[in-house]
Design an enzyme around this catalytic site. Structure first.
Site, PDB file in Angstrom:
ATOM      1  N   ASP A  32       8.750 -12.463   5.210  1.00 27.82           N
ATOM      2  CA  ASP A  32       7.870 -12.067   4.109  1.00 27.82           C
ATOM      3  C   ASP A  32       8.630 -11.121   3.195  1.00 27.82           C
ATOM      4  O   ASP A  32       9.464 -10.327   3.649  1.00 27.82           O
ATOM      5  CB  ASP A  32       6.616 -11.384   4.657  1.00 27.82           C
ATOM      6  CG  ASP A  32       5.681 -10.909   3.551  1.00 27.82           C
ATOM      7  OD1 ASP A  32       5.059 -11.766   2.896  1.00 27.82           O
ATOM      8  OD2 ASP A  32       5.578  -9.687   3.328  1.00 27.82           O
ATOM      9  N   HIS A  70       0.367  -5.256   3.807  1.00 26.10           N
ATOM     10  CA  HIS A  70       1.272  -5.610   2.710  1.00 26.10           C
ATOM     11  C   HIS A  70       2.628  -4.935   2.860  1.00 26.10           C
ATOM     12  O   HIS A  70       3.232  -4.492   1.883  1.00 26.10           O
ATOM     13  CB  HIS A  70       0.644  -5.270   1.353  1.00 26.10           C
ATOM     14  CG  HIS A  70      -0.526  -6.143   1.003  1.00 26.10           C
ATOM     15  ND1 HIS A  70      -0.394  -7.444   0.569  1.00 26.10           N
ATOM     16  CD2 HIS A  70      -1.855  -5.894   1.049  1.00 26.10           C
ATOM     17  CE1 HIS A  70      -1.582  -7.958   0.353  1.00 26.10           C
ATOM     18  NE2 HIS A  70      -2.484  -7.047   0.636  1.00 26.10           N
TER      19      HIS A  70
END
Length: 290
Positions: free
Chosen positions: A12, A159
């Site tokens: 990610d 996040h």
């Protein structure tokens, strides 16, 4: 030489959000875990902050989505300094992640092109957004990682790269377990998530057993009505037979009682639609960034 083609790397990226004309995406953080597909165990992990070529692209205050500010990446290595490590982790493995096909893969190729080096190549690609949208459906809402995590009670999405890839793996485990259980009893569990929002489904409760009345007048509908004769009063028996003789009627009405809506019926019945799913593994912390 180790064969890495049968290993999956979940990765990610965290980036800036361009808000000016001509401003580009800069990779601010890279995180990855290497997973054995047979046992779903984590074989290794790597995470690093990255200083962008243009520091003005990062806000002075931490961004609400990932908490990364200009000060956070000020002393971080440049992408060129960590490119060898990232290349070694990604190249020749199966890539996996949420929405990586349209975002993370594109950003990785751009970052390597920026420093004049060939980008790593996967042997295969698993985008969990596409896979789950097709196999799991929209039962979790918009299928964003935050929505999927909330659906399974896995906590809030942080996040941050390493936390997000571990959450991605946990979401896939949960979805796979649900789909496996549904496939074990086809026709019993697999469509129940759709029934919650279907206006054409009415559930009836009798002695803690859910009975579904057929919505189309068929031979089975006639049998269903006959089975209920013993519990229907004489006036209602007459009305029940009248309903069977009318092809277009799909519901039965009782004196001065209107048919409950699907939402009301589902709420009142001890329905199996909202049953809590149990998974064969614990759900705990997603771990600390390494």
């Amino acid at each position: 030489m180790q064969d890495m083609s049968n290993e999956i790397v979940f990765f990610d990226l965290e980036t800036n959000v361009p808000n000016k004309p001509g401003q580009k995406f800069w990779v601010l953080e890279f995180g990855a875990i290497v997973v054995c597909p047979r046992k779903l165990v984590e074989l290794g992990s790597y995470c690093t902050l990255i200083r962008p070529g243009d520091l003005s692209a990062v806000g002075l205050n931490p961004a609400r989505c990932h908490g990364i500010s200009r000060g956070t990446v000020l002393n971080a290595p440049s992408f060129e300094e960590v490119a060898d490590k990232i290349f070694k982790i990604l190249n020749g493995r199966i890539w996996a992640g949420h929405n990586i096909r349209r975002f993370d893969c594109v950003r990785i190729k751009e970052a390597f092109k920026e420093i004049g080096r060939p980008a790593p190549e996967p042997v295969a690609l698993i985008d969990s957004l596409g896979v789950l949208s097709e196999k799991f459906g929209k039962r979790a809402g918009n299928m964003k990682m935050a929505s999927l995590a909330a659906y399974f009670g896995l906590g809030e999405q942080k996040h941050r790269s390493l936390d997000d890839v571990r959450m991605n793996l946990e979401v896939l485990k949960h979805c796979a377990t649900v789909l496996f259980l549904e496939s074990a009893v086809p026709g019993v569990l697999e469509d129940q998530w759709q029934h919650n929002s279907s206006p054409n489904i009415t559930t009836r409760s009798r002695s803690n057993v859910v009975i579904k009345e057929p919505s189309v007048p068929t031979t089975m509908n006639k049998v269903w009505h006959e089975d209920q004769k013993s519990s229907i009063s004489s006036p209602m028996k007459k009305r029940c037979h009248q309903d069977q003789a009318t092809p277009m009627m799909t519901t039965r009405s009782r004196s001065k009682v209107s048919k409950p809506s699907a939402e009301e019926a589902n709420r009142k019945s001890p329905s199996v639609l909202n049953r809590h799913r149990v998974v064969p593994y614990p759900t705990g912390s997603l771990g600390q960034v390494q």
